[in-house]
Design a protein around this motif. Structure first.
Motif, PDB file in Angstrom:
ATOM      1  N   ASP A 194      -2.784   2.091  -5.260  1.00  0.00           N
ATOM      2  CA  ASP A 194      -3.624   1.431  -4.266  1.00  0.00           C
ATOM      3  C   ASP A 194      -4.955   0.976  -4.846  1.00  0.00           C
ATOM      4  O   ASP A 194      -5.497  -0.064  -4.442  1.00  0.00           O
ATOM      5  N   ASP A 195      -5.493   1.750  -5.793  1.00  0.00           N
ATOM      6  CA  ASP A 195      -6.731   1.343  -6.461  1.00  0.00           C
ATOM      7  C   ASP A 195      -6.520   0.039  -7.230  1.00  0.00           C
ATOM      8  O   ASP A 195      -7.325  -0.899  -7.122  1.00  0.00           O
TER       9      ASP A 195
ATOM     10  N   VAL B  48     -10.077   2.269  -0.090  1.00  0.00           N
ATOM     11  CA  VAL B  48     -10.168   1.662  -1.418  1.00  0.00           C
ATOM     12  C   VAL B  48     -10.952   0.362  -1.345  1.00  0.00           C
ATOM     13  O   VAL B  48     -11.830   0.088  -2.172  1.00  0.00           O
TER      14      VAL B  48
ATOM     15  N   GLY C  92      -5.400  -2.919  -4.940  1.00  0.00           N
ATOM     16  CA  GLY C  92      -6.561  -3.313  -4.144  1.00  0.00           C
ATOM     17  C   GLY C  92      -7.467  -4.263  -4.899  1.00  0.00           C
ATOM     18  O   GLY C  92      -7.971  -5.243  -4.338  1.00  0.00           O
ATOM     19  N   ALA C  93      -7.656  -3.983  -6.200  1.00  0.00           N
ATOM     20  CA  ALA C  93      -8.558  -4.802  -7.014  1.00  0.00           C
ATOM     21  C   ALA C  93      -7.946  -6.146  -7.389  1.00  0.00           C
ATOM     22  O   ALA C  93      -8.635  -7.169  -7.395  1.00  0.00           O
TER      23      ALA C  93
ATOM     24  N   ASN D 274      -5.309   0.165   3.478  1.00  0.00           N
ATOM     25  CA  ASN D 274      -5.975   0.420   2.200  1.00  0.00           C
ATOM     26  C   ASN D 274      -7.490   0.311   2.334  1.00  0.00           C
ATOM     27  O   ASN D 274      -8.200   0.036   1.374  1.00  0.00           O
TER      28      ASN D 274
ATOM     29  N   ARG E  31     -14.775   0.552  -1.077  1.00  0.00           N
ATOM     30  CA  ARG E  31     -15.403   0.817  -2.384  1.00  0.00           C
ATOM     31  C   ARG E  31     -15.393  -0.443  -3.247  1.00  0.00           C
ATOM     32  O   ARG E  31     -16.391  -0.771  -3.906  1.00  0.00           O
ATOM     33  N   LEU E  32     -14.274  -1.170  -3.259  1.00  0.00           N
ATOM     34  CA  LEU E  32     -14.165  -2.374  -4.076  1.00  0.00           C
ATOM     35  C   LEU E  32     -15.128  -3.463  -3.612  1.00  0.00           C
ATOM     36  O   LEU E  32     -15.713  -4.179  -4.433  1.00  0.00           O
TER      37      LEU E  32
ATOM     38  N   ARG F  26      -2.063   6.809  -5.054  1.00  0.00           N
ATOM     39  CA  ARG F  26      -3.483   6.462  -4.982  1.00  0.00           C
ATOM     40  C   ARG F  26      -3.889   5.542  -6.127  1.00  0.00           C
ATOM     41  O   ARG F  26      -4.699   4.616  -5.962  1.00  0.00           O
ATOM     42  N   GLU F  27      -3.337   5.810  -7.314  1.00  0.00           N
ATOM     43  CA  GLU F  27      -3.638   4.939  -8.455  1.00  0.00           C
ATOM     44  C   GLU F  27      -3.122   3.528  -8.176  1.00  0.00           C
ATOM     45  O   GLU F  27      -3.779   2.538  -8.480  1.00  0.00           O
TER      46      GLU F  27
ATOM     47  N   THR G 186       0.870  -1.183   0.000  1.00  0.00           N
ATOM     48  CA  THR G 186       0.000   0.000   0.000  1.00  0.00           C
ATOM     49  C   THR G 186       0.898   1.221   0.000  1.00  0.00           C
ATOM     50  O   THR G 186       1.919   1.250   0.683  1.00  0.00           O
TER      51      THR G 186
END
Length: 362
Positions: A178-179, A241, A182-183, A238, A244-245, A175-176, A97
């Motif tokens: 981690d997005d 993120v 994260g996914a 994280n 939201r995921l 941030r990109e 992260t």
């Protein structure tokens, strides 16, 4: 001569150390607060110097790698801020992260020192410095996440140093990063853990769940066995993120609920089709966040001594077999014997050797 200080010389830190150890232009210093760990590092010849003193480790260091758990990064940065660091020194980390540590580094702001977040997207099913290898990062993505005010020349300097890892360097925002991670990594770990715990609950009243969960189920949920404390820190850091995921994941599950409730077979088939189409476009042999499996499944005749013959054959061929398993449940598994290897090259060589020797299906 450049000095590289590494805090947390385990799988990742040890592998980084081995990428530079023995090269005349570098001195590699390993740090651990545990004297026994320091002795181990020296005994295994992973670093040039090992110490329990943070001050000694960072004195004159050109690069400092923080290879400690994500939850400890902020504390280490704050301790480093109290030490006399070399002007122009670059501090980087290897956590999965990046948003939280980037913000932490910005708030601490050590004068004359640059922090650049890093994340080598490679790992192993093994842990600790004993599993360290100078080849760990080859062909893997190594992501750098510099803050917006970091001079590009400093990012390039770190990227140049990392060429010795033979990884592919990628630069993105924290941030990109981690997005995306994260996914493709953090969410799958949550799903695997939730699925295993769901089946664990069913198994409490019917042990047949556990008995029949061999083979495919065990394979697709293997990441549920990841180190709990490490993943506690990763997910907490994280969490925005991931919240939201998980909501997006619930929408995907809701779609299947609707398809099943309406008996929409065509709709179900379409979901599998589009998923399969996208998955077929994913790189097969590039190292990624989730450790690849190098397994082959072999249909063998059921007679005494055959497994010993196979292992002897591979040994004579100087092929390193890391694990062997007899498959009891054949559902979704194309063979009765699973052979595991450390890399794709060994798996391919073993496959060809077995086909030639036994004319069996691999």
């Amino acid at each position: 001569m450049m000095k590289i200080a590494i805090f947390g010389v385990g799988l990742i830190g040890g592998s980084l150390a081995l990428c530079y150890k023995g090269k005349p232009e570098y001195t590699v210093v390993g740090h651990s607060p545990n004297p026994k760990s320091v002795e181990k590092l020296l005994k295994r010849n992973v670093v040039d110097v090992a110490t329990t003193s943070m001050r000694e480790a960072v004195e004159g260091a050109d690069y400092i790698f923080l290879c400690v758990p994500v939850g400890m990064l902020d504390a280490y940065l704050r301790q480093l801020a109290e030490l006399p660091l070399k002007q122009g020194c670059i501090i980087t980390d290897v956590g999965s992260t990046k948003g939280s540590i980037t913000e932490s580094a910005a708030s601490i702001n050590i004068e004359g020192v640059h922090f650049i977040g890093g994340h080598p997207m490679a790992g192993s099913e093994r842990h600790g410095v004993e599993a360290a290898s100078s080849h760990l990062f080859e062909n893997a993505f190594y992501v750098l996440t510099p803050a917006s005010g970091t001079p590009q020349v400093e990012v390039d300097r770190l990227a140049s140093l990392l060429k010795s890892t033979k990884a592919q360097i990628v630069q993105v925002g924290a941030r990109e990063h981690d997005d995306i991670v994260g996914a493709i990594s953090h969410l799958p770990h949550i799903i695997a853990v939730a699925l295993v715990n769901q089946v664990r609950g069913y198994n409490a009243t019917n042990p047949l769940y556990q008995n029949l969960a061999a083979g495919g189920f065990r394979d697709i949920t293997r990441i549920a066995s990841s180190e709990p404390m490490i993943w506690r820190d990763i997910l907490v850091n994280n969490r925005e993120v991931l919240l939201r995921l998980i909501k997006d994941w619930n929408l995907e599950i809701s779609r299947f609920i609707e398809l099943l409730e309406s008996g929409d077979g065509e709709g179900i088939a379409e979901q599998f089709r589009i998923a399969g189409e996208f998955r077929s476009q994913l790189p097969e042999r590039r190292k990624g966040m989730i450790t690849s499996l190098y397994d082959i499944y072999v249909d063998i005749p059921d007679h005494p001594g055959i497994i010993g013959q196979i292992t002897t054959l591979l040994g004579n061929g100087k092929i390193n077999l890391s694990n062997i398993q007899i498959i009891e449940s054949r559902e979704d598994v194309p063979g009765v014997l699973r052979l595991s290897f450390r890399n794709q090259e060994d798996a391919d060589r073993a496959s060809e050797l077995l086909k030639q020797e036994y004319a069996i299906h691999v």
